[in-house]
Design a protein around this motif. Structure first.
Motif, PDB file in Angstrom:
ATOM      1  N   ARG A   1     -18.713   4.513   5.894  1.00 45.47           N
ATOM      2  CA  ARG A   1     -18.014   3.666   4.920  1.00 45.47           C
ATOM      3  C   ARG A   1     -18.651   3.717   3.535  1.00 45.47           C
ATOM      4  NH1 ARG A   1     -20.512  -1.549   4.553  1.00 45.47           N
ATOM      5  NH2 ARG A   1     -22.133  -1.847   6.134  1.00 45.47           N
ATOM      6  N   PHE A   2     -19.859   4.311   3.421  1.00 43.79           N
ATOM      7  CA  PHE A   2     -20.476   4.447   2.109  1.00 43.79           C
ATOM      8  C   PHE A   2     -19.904   5.633   1.331  1.00 43.79           C
ATOM      9  CE2 PHE A   2     -24.659   2.310   3.636  1.00 43.79           C
ATOM     10  CZ  PHE A   2     -24.011   1.081   3.653  1.00 43.79           C
ATOM     11  N   VAL A   3     -19.272   6.563   2.041  1.00 38.87           N
ATOM     12  CA  VAL A   3     -18.711   7.750   1.382  1.00 38.87           C
ATOM     13  C   VAL A   3     -17.205   7.864   1.611  1.00 38.87           C
ATOM     14  CG1 VAL A   3     -20.829   9.115   1.285  1.00 38.87           C
ATOM     15  CG2 VAL A   3     -19.445   9.126   3.382  1.00 38.87           C
ATOM     16  N   ALA A   4     -16.623   6.928   2.361  1.00 32.58           N
ATOM     17  CA  ALA A   4     -15.174   6.891   2.585  1.00 32.58           C
ATOM     18  C   ALA A   4     -14.740   5.431   2.660  1.00 32.58           C
ATOM     19  CB  ALA A   4     -14.796   7.624   3.872  1.00 32.58           C
ATOM     20  N   ARG A   5     -13.713   5.065   1.898  1.00 34.29           N
ATOM     21  CA  ARG A   5     -13.216   3.690   1.922  1.00 34.29           C
ATOM     22  C   ARG A   5     -12.517   3.425   3.256  1.00 34.29           C
ATOM     23  NH1 ARG A   5      -9.543   3.933  -1.758  1.00 34.29           N
ATOM     24  NH2 ARG A   5      -7.624   3.360  -0.645  1.00 34.29           N
ATOM     25  N   LEU A   6     -12.915   2.369   3.900  1.00 29.76           N
ATOM     26  CA  LEU A   6     -12.395   2.030   5.227  1.00 29.76           C
ATOM     27  C   LEU A   6     -11.207   1.083   5.096  1.00 29.76           C
ATOM     28  CD1 LEU A   6     -12.619   2.079   8.325  1.00 29.76           C
ATOM     29  CD2 LEU A   6     -14.354   0.287   8.156  1.00 29.76           C
ATOM     30  N   GLU A   7     -10.075   1.468   5.677  1.00 31.44           N
ATOM     31  CA  GLU A   7      -8.864   0.655   5.664  1.00 31.44           C
ATOM     32  C   GLU A   7      -8.376   0.463   7.101  1.00 31.44           C
ATOM     33  OE1 GLU A   7      -7.457  -0.680   3.080  1.00 31.44           O
ATOM     34  OE2 GLU A   7      -8.074   0.486   1.320  1.00 31.44           O
ATOM     35  N   THR A   8      -7.743  -0.681   7.366  1.00 28.99           N
ATOM     36  CA  THR A   8      -7.134  -0.916   8.671  1.00 28.99           C
ATOM     37  C   THR A   8      -5.622  -1.037   8.507  1.00 28.99           C
ATOM     38  OG1 THR A   8      -7.455  -3.304   8.433  1.00 28.99           O
ATOM     39  CG2 THR A   8      -9.169  -2.073   9.590  1.00 28.99           C
ATOM     40  N   GLY A   9      -4.912  -1.100   9.617  1.00 27.56           N
ATOM     41  CA  GLY A   9      -3.461  -1.172   9.571  1.00 27.56           C
ATOM     42  C   GLY A   9      -2.920  -2.389  10.291  1.00 27.56           C
ATOM     43  N   HIS A  10      -1.606  -2.465  10.398  1.00 27.81           N
ATOM     44  CA  HIS A  10      -0.964  -3.612  11.036  1.00 27.81           C
ATOM     45  C   HIS A  10       0.477  -3.233  11.378  1.00 27.81           C
ATOM     46  CE1 HIS A  10       0.578  -7.827  11.427  1.00 27.81           C
ATOM     47  NE2 HIS A  10      -0.616  -7.969  11.979  1.00 27.81           N
ATOM     48  N   THR A  11       1.080  -4.003  12.282  1.00 30.15           N
ATOM     49  CA  THR A  11       2.475  -3.791  12.669  1.00 30.15           C
ATOM     50  C   THR A  11       3.347  -4.878  12.059  1.00 30.15           C
ATOM     51  OG1 THR A  11       1.796  -2.818  14.778  1.00 30.15           O
ATOM     52  CG2 THR A  11       4.077  -3.564  14.609  1.00 30.15           C
ATOM     53  N   PRO A  12       4.303  -4.527  11.220  1.00 32.78           N
ATOM     54  CA  PRO A  12       5.238  -5.535  10.705  1.00 32.78           C
ATOM     55  C   PRO A  12       5.998  -6.207  11.855  1.00 32.78           C
ATOM     56  CG  PRO A  12       5.396  -3.501   9.445  1.00 32.78           C
ATOM     57  CD  PRO A  12       4.543  -3.190  10.636  1.00 32.78           C
ATOM     58  N   ASP A  13       6.467  -7.399  11.598  1.00 35.35           N
ATOM     59  CA  ASP A  13       7.196  -8.180  12.596  1.00 35.35           C
ATOM     60  C   ASP A  13       8.376  -7.365  13.146  1.00 35.35           C
ATOM     61  OD1 ASP A  13       8.595 -10.022  14.090  1.00 35.35           O
ATOM     62  OD2 ASP A  13       8.458 -11.622  12.598  1.00 35.35           O
ATOM     63  N   ARG A  14       8.349  -7.133  14.468  1.00 37.84           N
ATOM     64  CA  ARG A  14       9.409  -6.344  15.107  1.00 37.84           C
ATOM     65  C   ARG A  14      10.756  -7.070  15.099  1.00 37.84           C
ATOM     66  NH1 ARG A  14       8.725  -0.894  16.040  1.00 37.84           N
ATOM     67  NH2 ARG A  14       6.652  -0.436  16.851  1.00 37.84           N
ATOM     68  N   ASP A  15      10.708  -8.397  14.996  1.00 42.88           N
ATOM     69  CA  ASP A  15      11.957  -9.167  15.047  1.00 42.88           C
ATOM     70  C   ASP A  15      12.663  -9.222  13.695  1.00 42.88           C
ATOM     71  OD1 ASP A  15      11.638  -9.750  17.750  1.00 42.88           O
ATOM     72  OD2 ASP A  15      10.399 -11.513  17.333  1.00 42.88           O
ATOM     73  N   GLU A  16      12.012  -8.725  12.658  1.00 44.18           N
ATOM     74  CA  GLU A  16      12.604  -8.741  11.329  1.00 44.18           C
ATOM     75  C   GLU A  16      13.152  -7.348  11.008  1.00 44.18           C
ATOM     76  OE1 GLU A  16      14.382  -9.534   8.451  1.00 44.18           O
ATOM     77  OE2 GLU A  16      13.220 -11.345   8.986  1.00 44.18           O
ATOM     78  N   SER A  17      14.453  -7.180  11.164  1.00 42.04           N
ATOM     79  CA  SER A  17      15.071  -5.852  11.012  1.00 42.04           C
ATOM     80  C   SER A  17      14.898  -5.284   9.613  1.00 42.04           C
ATOM     81  CB  SER A  17      16.558  -5.919  11.371  1.00 42.04           C
ATOM     82  OG  SER A  17      17.238  -6.819  10.516  1.00 42.04           O
ATOM     83  N   SER A  18      14.765  -6.145   8.617  1.00 42.70           N
ATOM     84  CA  SER A  18      14.641  -5.651   7.238  1.00 42.70           C
ATOM     85  C   SER A  18      13.294  -4.979   6.971  1.00 42.70           C
ATOM     86  CB  SER A  18      14.841  -6.805   6.248  1.00 42.70           C
ATOM     87  OG  SER A  18      13.822  -7.779   6.376  1.00 42.70           O
ATOM     88  N   TYR A  19      12.372  -5.093   7.934  1.00 43.58           N
ATOM     89  CA  TYR A  19      11.062  -4.465   7.769  1.00 43.58           C
ATOM     90  C   TYR A  19      11.047  -3.014   8.270  1.00 43.58           C
ATOM     91  CZ  TYR A  19       9.118  -9.192   7.061  1.00 43.58           C
ATOM     92  OH  TYR A  19       8.824 -10.450   6.597  1.00 43.58           O
ATOM     93  N   TRP A  20      12.106  -2.627   8.979  1.00 44.02           N
ATOM     94  CA  TRP A  20      12.089  -1.341   9.676  1.00 44.02           C
ATOM     95  C   TRP A  20      13.209  -0.417   9.195  1.00 44.02           C
ATOM     96  CZ3 TRP A  20       7.944  -0.280  12.597  1.00 44.02           C
ATOM     97  CH2 TRP A  20       7.146  -1.378  12.964  1.00 44.02           C
ATOM     98  N   ASP A  21      13.053   0.869   9.578  1.00 44.62           N
ATOM     99  CA  ASP A  21      14.021   1.914   9.228  1.00 44.62           C
ATOM    100  C   ASP A  21      14.095   2.131   7.711  1.00 44.62           C
ATOM    101  OD1 ASP A  21      14.684   2.315  11.922  1.00 44.62           O
ATOM    102  OD2 ASP A  21      16.157   0.698  11.855  1.00 44.62           O
ATOM    103  N   GLY A  22      12.914   2.113   7.081  1.00 45.56           N
ATOM    104  CA  GLY A  22      12.831   2.399   5.662  1.00 45.56           C
ATOM    105  C   GLY A  22      12.425   3.838   5.417  1.00 45.56           C
ATOM    106  N   ASP A  23      11.693   4.071   4.347  1.00 44.37           N
ATOM    107  CA  ASP A  23      11.282   5.440   4.019  1.00 44.37           C
ATOM    108  C   ASP A  23       9.767   5.599   3.910  1.00 44.37           C
ATOM    109  OD1 ASP A  23      10.838   4.000   1.724  1.00 44.37           O
ATOM    110  OD2 ASP A  23      12.186   5.168   0.452  1.00 44.37           O
ATOM    111  N   ILE A  24       9.013   4.591   4.376  1.00 45.32           N
ATOM    112  CA  ILE A  24       7.550   4.658   4.340  1.00 45.32           C
ATOM    113  C   ILE A  24       7.043   5.085   5.720  1.00 45.32           C
ATOM    114  CG2 ILE A  24       5.407   3.358   4.017  1.00 45.32           C
ATOM    115  CD1 ILE A  24       7.002   1.469   2.174  1.00 45.32           C
TER     116      ILE A  24
END
Length: 451
Positions: free
Chosen positions: A31-54
């Motif tokens: 982590r001293f030579v690479a920035r450490l990032e974590t991820g997450h899962t958007p709410d599966r019940d919210e359809s507007s969060y899915w089927d995008g272009d990211i």
């Protein structure tokens, strides 16, 4: 590989999985030579969060990338929207980010070729000026045992974030990292080419073996007249044979599990009890007979359940979880409810019926039902049909199949040994290179490919 003592000095490493590194290398927290990032899962019940272009990278993508043998990923199975990104604890990471799985498929790694977000099972390393992404990828590839050591949890193992933040890596100068990456890319491409060749040889041998078995149990030996069997998986069948319901020539029996809450059912166990844990021995269809089981039950447990003792020679077929694997009981035993068991009568011999079942792979796939735990249900099993030559001809078929497939099994075993050696060579090469045990400026032709 050459001995590096002729090229450079070494010093003791502070990295747990490395004893020494070249004296001019550093050993640092990643982590001293690479920035450490974590991820997450958007709410599966919210359809507007899915089927995008990211692009959104998850465990299913890591499994796919590993199967492909690629170091890079540019497409994902799922995509999220800008709204989904903004309403989840995940951030976009740039192309060149090194992804490392820390749960489930622990230690799997790849490099993003596009800007993307990830789920929470990944930790993402955005390399700085001192670290080349491909070098970090190879370092992670060499850390399998270290990741196993760090993994915690009984059911679902994970590497927890404090341990992720503590990961140390060797750090040669950037110019040397570049040479190491170039060296490994070249050598591992040669190994991949060889592995592909041997995989194709193995696949061809498997196809030939399966063809011998299916041809023998539907057409017999030598030239024969055939007719339409009227059964999908059988197709054309020897016109001199009958096609009959399997239950008419072999008695169908199921199994059961004694009540787990009754301790007395699981004491003084002495009856072999076949469960799905025994099936791994029969994957690949090489093993034919089962003489010992991993589990046993007691006579009291058997008497108070739907299980009962089946005779030696019973043909068992797994119908849940590991569906479609078959074998022959080498001694009397009981089974769990995960099996359909066939006690052969006078008109069919166990070995012939075994090879019939081993010709039915596509039929089993057609019959399987269920999304989470797939099963072949008993009404479908009761409807099984089998080609039925005379018993003496069945024995000739079995002898022919065993003789012909034995040669192919010998070839497959030799190929598997070669594949294992190449995989070991690949792992050793990566570890040696990223820990400075190979002078990549001098080393040439470590592995030679075929012309």
């Amino acid at each position: 590989m050459s001995d590096l003592s002729a090229y450079r000095d070494y010093r003791e490493s502070s990295i747990p999985w490395i004893a020494t590194i070249p004296a001019h290398w550093e050993d640092v927290r990643a982590r001293f030579v690479a920035r450490l990032e974590t991820g997450h899962t958007p709410d599966r019940d919210e359809s507007s969060y899915w089927d995008g272009d990211i692009p959104w990278f998850s465990l299913s993508d890591m499994s796919r990338v590993r199967e492909s043998g690629s170091r890079y990923v540019s497409e994902t199975n799922e995509y999220i929207t800008k709204k989904g990104l903004n309403n989840a604890s995940t951030r976009l990471v740039p192309s060149g980010t090194v992804i490392l799985s820390r749960t489930a498929t622990i230690g799997f790694t790849c490099i993003l070729k596009v800007e993307a977000a990830t789920d929470q099972s990944m930790v993402n390393w955005v390399c700085g000026d001192e670290l080349i992404p491909e070098f970090l990828y190879y370092v992670f590839e060499s850390m399998g045992e270290e990741f196993d050591r760090l993994a915690e949890g009984s059911t679902h193992k994970s590497i927890y974030m404090p341990d992720v933040r503590s990961i140390k890596i060797p750090l040669p100068p950037v110019e040397e990292q570049s040479k190491i990456v170039k060296f490994l890319n070249n050598q591992l491409d040669i190994i991949s080419t060889l592995l592909n060749k041997f995989d194709k040889i193995r696949e061809a041998a498997e196809r030939k073996k399966n063809s011998i078995v299916s041809g023998a149990v539907t057409h017999g030996l030598g030239n024969s007249n055939t007719t339409d069997s009227g059964v999908g998986w059988i197709g054309q069948v020897n016109s001199d044979w009958d096609v009959i319901s399997t239950k008419f020539v072999a008695q169908l029996e199921s199994g059961h599990t004694p009540d787990r809450s009754k301790d007395e059912y699981w004491e003084n166990t002495n009856i072999p009890w076949l469960t799905t844990s025994d099936i791994k021995k029969f994957r690949g269809n090489k093993k034919r007979y089962l003489h010992e089981t991993e589990n046993q039950i007691s006579e009291l447990g058997m008497e108070n359940s739907g299980a009962h003792l089946l005779p030696e020679g019973t043909v068992f077929l797994s119908r849940t979880a590991s569906v479609g694997f078959s074998g022959i009981m080498g001694k009397p035993m009981a089974t769990s409810q995960d099996f359909a068991n066939w006690v052969c009568g006078d008109e069919i011999i166990p070995e012939y019926l075994l090879y019939v079942f081993r010709s039915m792979e596509q039929e089993f796939e057609r019959l399987m039902q269920g999304s989470t735990h797939q099963t072949i249900y008993m009404p479908d099993i009761k409807s099984f049909k089998t080609p039925l030559p005379p018993v003496e001809e069945q024995r000739e078929i079995v002898e022919h199949v065993e003789t012909e497939t034995e040669r192919l099994w010998e070839l497959i075993d030799r190929v598997d040994e070669t594949i294992d050696l190449l995989e070991e060579k690949r792992q050793a090469l990566i570890t040696a290179a990223v820990t400075g045990q190979i002078d990549v400026s001098e080393e040439k032709g470590v592995i030679q490919g075929d012309d």
